[in-house]
Design an enzyme around this catalytic site. Structure first.
Site, PDB file in Angstrom:
ATOM      1  N   HIS A   1       0.868  -1.181   0.000  1.00 21.04           N
ATOM      2  CA  HIS A   1       0.000   0.000   0.000  1.00 21.04           C
ATOM      3  C   HIS A   1       0.901   1.227   0.000  1.00 21.04           C
ATOM      4  CE1 HIS A   1      -3.788   2.189   1.744  1.00 21.04           C
ATOM      5  NE2 HIS A   1      -3.107   2.951   0.912  1.00 21.04           N
TER       6      HIS A   1
ATOM      7  N   GLU B   1      -2.485  -1.716  -3.232  1.00 22.65           N
ATOM      8  CA  GLU B   1      -3.601  -0.997  -2.634  1.00 22.65           C
ATOM      9  C   GLU B   1      -3.350   0.504  -2.683  1.00 22.65           C
ATOM     10  OE1 GLU B   1      -4.632  -4.294   0.852  1.00 22.65           O
ATOM     11  OE2 GLU B   1      -3.619  -2.422   1.376  1.00 22.65           O
TER      12      GLU B   1
ATOM     13  N   HIS C   1      -7.472  -6.954   7.422  1.00 25.74           N
ATOM     14  CA  HIS C   1      -7.231  -5.973   8.483  1.00 25.74           C
ATOM     15  C   HIS C   1      -7.271  -6.675   9.836  1.00 25.74           C
ATOM     16  CE1 HIS C   1      -6.599  -1.732   9.582  1.00 25.74           C
ATOM     17  NE2 HIS C   1      -7.099  -2.118  10.743  1.00 25.74           N
TER      18      HIS C   1
END
Length: 260
Positions: free
Chosen positions: A43, A83, A208
């Site tokens: 990310h 991401e 997550h």
């Protein structure tokens, strides 16, 4: 079996805290894949506080050569998942790096980590995402959207042309931290969400704060295609070692509905 994509942001965070090249994101990504993980996730945020643009392209080249080697041996290709927020910056990065999957995530200024899914009640969300999704899909890159369990607007994900959702599992993980019973209570919301997503033709990813404890429950999720895990996996690896930790996650995922 549900696929495991390991987020290597924390490796880059540790490296950047001191400067230099250690620990090596590339070498540890290789160890992660050699240990059986199905892919690598990054990310890259705009402030480059962990993964940098250079990392993105170095990982692209690493995965290209790694996949050339393993596919000749009859081993399935490893995937690259990037991401990021729906912005021109991120779009440009994705179109150049050409990952297997681009996961679009809503980002708030100053946030430490992603903590919510897209909210389609705001009509600007659809209009912002539409050209980004179309441009990525045009290059043959799979698109996933970071979503919560409220499936009311999953039809908007379909209308955008995205192929998957990634369920934000923070609420489940935090409930499970309090007690397994509380985790199981909120898990029913994820079950309903996954079933509704599947009805619409959407594949389901999740991520997550998942770990080997709460995955004993979450691995039972219907239609779960992939989990993307970083922080807790890396935290466990400090105790058990990276190879052992990756294999322990894979073992829990492989049990699936056999776990209680």
């Amino acid at each position: 079996m549900t696929q495991l994509s390991v987020n290597v942001n924390k490796i880059a965070t540790l490296r950047n805290s001191r400067g230099g090249s250690l620990p090596s994101v590339l070498k540890l990504s290789e160890l992660i894949l050699d240990s059986g993980a199905h892919g690598i996730t990054v990310h890259p945020r705009s402030d480059e506080r962990h993964i940098t643009k250079q990392d993105v392209f170095e990982l692209q080249e690493f995965l290209r050569t790694y996949n050339e080697k393993i596919t000749k041996l009859g081993i399935s290709k490893k995937e690259y998942n990037i991401e990021g927020e729906p912005s021109e910056r991120f779009l440009d990065l994705v179109l150049k790096a050409k990952p297997d999957q681009a996961t679009l995530v809503p980002v708030k200024p100053g946030e430490i980590t992603s903590d919510h899914g897209f909210q389609f009640a705001d009509q600007k969300t659809f209009s912002t995402l539409k050209p980004i999704v179309e441009a990525i899909r045009k290059e043959g890159i799979r698109v996933s959207l970071f979503m919560e369990t409220d499936f009311t607007f999953y039809d908007q994900v379909v209308a955008l042309g995205a192929e998957r959702i990634e369920l934000y599992t923070g609420p489940f993980a935090h409930a499970f931290d309090l007690s397994e019973e509380k985790g199981k209570e909120i898990f029913t919301d994820y079950q309903r969400a996954a079933i509704e997503a599947n009805k619409l033709g959407l594949a389901v990813n999740a991520g997550h704060d998942l770990d080997t404890n709460n995955l004993r429950v979450f691995a039972k999720l219907p239609y779960l295609k992939e989990v993307s895990i970083g922080h807790r996996l890396m935290a466990q690896s400090l105790v058990d070692g990276l190879e052992t930790t990756v294999k322990s996650y894979l073992k829990v995922l492989s049990l699936g509905n056999e776990t209680e």
